[in-house]
Write a protein that holds these residues in place. Structure first.
Motif, mmCIF file in Angstrom:
data_model
loop_
_atom_site.group_PDB
_atom_site.id
_atom_site.type_symbol
_atom_site.label_atom_id
_atom_site.label_comp_id
_atom_site.label_asym_id
_atom_site.label_seq_id
_atom_site.Cartn_x
_atom_site.Cartn_y
_atom_site.Cartn_z
ATOM 1 N N TYR A 56 73.538 -10.494 -42.595
ATOM 2 C CA TYR A 56 73.454 -9.146 -43.152
ATOM 3 C C TYR A 56 73.078 -8.130 -42.064
ATOM 4 O O TYR A 56 72.268 -8.415 -41.169
ATOM 5 N N ARG A 104 75.832 -5.140 -36.471
ATOM 6 C CA ARG A 104 76.982 -4.405 -35.934
ATOM 7 C C ARG A 104 77.672 -5.294 -34.910
ATOM 8 O O ARG A 104 77.126 -5.572 -33.840
ATOM 9 N N GLY A 116 77.519 -9.819 -45.345
ATOM 10 C CA GLY A 116 77.446 -8.552 -46.052
ATOM 11 C C GLY A 116 76.772 -7.472 -45.231
ATOM 12 O O GLY A 116 76.001 -7.753 -44.300
ATOM 13 N N ASN A 117 77.070 -6.224 -45.565
ATOM 14 C CA ASN A 117 76.381 -5.073 -44.969
ATOM 15 C C ASN A 117 76.541 -5.032 -43.454
ATOM 16 O O ASN A 117 75.634 -4.627 -42.737
ATOM 17 N N CYS A 118 77.686 -5.431 -42.949
ATOM 18 C CA CYS A 118 77.925 -5.492 -41.512
ATOM 19 C C CYS A 118 79.048 -4.553 -41.088
ATOM 20 O O CYS A 118 79.890 -4.152 -41.900
ATOM 21 N N TYR A 119 79.047 -4.219 -39.797
ATOM 22 C CA TYR A 119 80.103 -3.414 -39.186
ATOM 23 C C TYR A 119 80.910 -4.314 -38.260
ATOM 24 O O TYR A 119 80.333 -5.073 -37.466
ATOM 25 N N ARG A 169 80.389 -5.482 -48.950
ATOM 26 C CA ARG A 169 79.676 -4.275 -48.539
ATOM 27 C C ARG A 169 79.684 -4.064 -47.027
ATOM 28 O O ARG A 169 78.681 -3.674 -46.437
ATOM 29 N N SER A 170 80.813 -4.328 -46.389
ATOM 30 C CA SER A 170 80.916 -4.204 -44.941
ATOM 31 C C SER A 170 81.981 -3.178 -44.561
ATOM 32 O O SER A 170 82.829 -2.798 -45.370
ATOM 33 N N TYR A 171 81.921 -2.746 -43.291
ATOM 34 C CA TYR A 171 82.817 -1.723 -42.766
ATOM 35 C C TYR A 171 83.598 -2.304 -41.599
ATOM 36 O O TYR A 171 83.012 -2.818 -40.640
ATOM 37 N N ASN A 203 84.106 -3.440 -49.754
ATOM 38 C CA ASN A 203 84.251 -3.228 -48.315
ATOM 39 C C ASN A 203 85.119 -2.008 -48.029
ATOM 40 O O ASN A 203 85.957 -1.608 -48.844
ATOM 41 N N TYR A 221 78.673 -0.638 -52.257
ATOM 42 C CA TYR A 221 78.500 -0.464 -50.820
ATOM 43 C C TYR A 221 77.281 0.405 -50.543
ATOM 44 O O TYR A 221 77.015 1.373 -51.252
ATOM 45 N N GLY A 274 75.060 0.186 -44.190
ATOM 46 C CA GLY A 274 74.885 -1.257 -44.278
ATOM 47 C C GLY A 274 73.447 -1.718 -44.321
ATOM 48 O O GLY A 274 73.125 -2.821 -43.868
#
Length: 338
Positions: free
Chosen positions: A111, A114, A133-136, A155-157, A181, A303, A307
């Motif tokens: 989680y 980047r 999750g929650n990562c770039y 929930r990532s970019y 995402n 999202y 993140g």
């Protein structure tokens, strides 16, 4: 003072990990092994055992690559921190190169990191039961083994050179979940994948899952402008409540096709991820399956800007800088529960 405040937040945030060890990683501090603090990610990994949590703190410096062969939880501090003002008092991001989830790492969770590796994949998944999750991602997530099960990416970019890929000789994943995402790059699976693709934005030049995929595809926003960009089942109740600026599927089952992108999202000067919030009264507002919003900010686990992981975050930290008569230094801390 900074160390004691951080330890307080860790104790609040990681109650669910009370039977595992919490290891801090900060490459701007000196290692103190007796306090489970390491300045090097590889050293922290070597001193961990399956079930431990590595809290990788934000830094000016990249933490590098890591091959994981244990069941671990890695938690960073998110990305776009300077763009989403007021979201965190710590303006440093947790930057890593590449992670390889190898044999032994099944059950691991990643989680708030980047991934700045470009040109090649940022994360290689070789085992079942992985959650990211929650990562770039500046690069891609790549599945390297056939018929992997229970892979969750949420929930990532993914920037324009990032995306999701299945290795060419690898058979399709099963019970795959890809939700909430923002994907500016390409997305590629094969026929006979099973699972759910829901509440995402896809803006890349390629979205391919095969014509016979066994996937539930709901509440997504597709921004590819050419029909040739898509390879997916054309009909069926498993494709519903999606929005597209082209027409890669029918307009039945509450799908909306040939929609103008500008009508979908909020306007104004917004952050890289904030600009994908939907416009009130627009075609995505409450038009998803079960009445939820279409896109990454809808659904039971929407999202999160920047993140931020699901632990308390200090978004304001202040002190007068002067001690009082009893020698104590008053401070004010504002914490978001996330």
């Amino acid at each position: 003072m900074k160390r004691y405040v951080l330890l307080l937040i860790l104790l609040i945030g990681f109650q669910s990990f009370s039977y595992s060890k919490i290891i801090r990683v900060n490459n701007m501090e000196e290692s103190i092994p007796e306090e489970n603090l390491y300045s090097n990610l590889e050293d922290a990994y070597k001193n961990s055992v399956s079930g431990d949590t590595l809290y990788i703190e934000g830094s000016n410096n990249e933490y590098g690559d890591l091959t994981i062969e244990k069941r671990l939880t890695l938690i960073g501090q998110g990305y776009f921190i300077n763009e989403n003002i007021g979201i965190s008092s710590n303006k440093f991001e947790t930057i890593v190169g590449r992670l390889i989830l190898a044999n032994g790492s099944s059950g691991s969770k990643i989680y708030g990191l980047r991934f700045d590796q470009s040109g090649l994949s940022s994360a290689y998944i070789n085992v079942n039961n992985i959650e990211i999750g929650n990562c770039y991602f500046r690069g891609t997530i790549r599945l390297n083994e056939s018929n992997l099960e229970n892979i969750i990416v949420n929930r990532s970019y993914f920037n324009s050179s990032g995306g999701f890929y299945l290795s060419g000789l690898t058979d399709s994943p099963q019970n795959f979940i890809f939700s909430n995402n923002i994907v500016l790059g390409d997305f590629y699976l094969k026929d006979k994948s099973s699972g759910t693709i829901t509440n995402n934005v896809f803006k890349g030049s390629d979205f391919s899952v095969g014509e016979n995929a066994n996937l539930q595809i709901h509440n997504n926003i597709f921004l590819g402008t050419e029909i040739s960009d898509y390879l997916m089942p054309e009909e069926g109740s498993n494709i519903s409540h999606n929005i597209s600026v082209a027409a890669p599927f029918s307009d039945g089952n509450n799908n909306q096709i040939n929609i103008v992108e500008a009508d979908v999202f909020i306007t104004g000067d917004n952050s890289s991820d904030g600009k994908f919030q939907i416009r009130e009264g627009g075609p995505a507002d409450g038009k998803g399956k079960d009445g939820i919003d279409i896109g990454p900010f809808g659904g039971p686990k929407p999202y999160k800007l920047s993140g931020l992981p699901d632990i308390p975050t200090i978004y304001d930290f202040s002190t007068s800088g002067f001690g009082n008569a009893d020698g104590k230094l008053p401070i004010t801390i504002k914490v978001s529960a996330n």
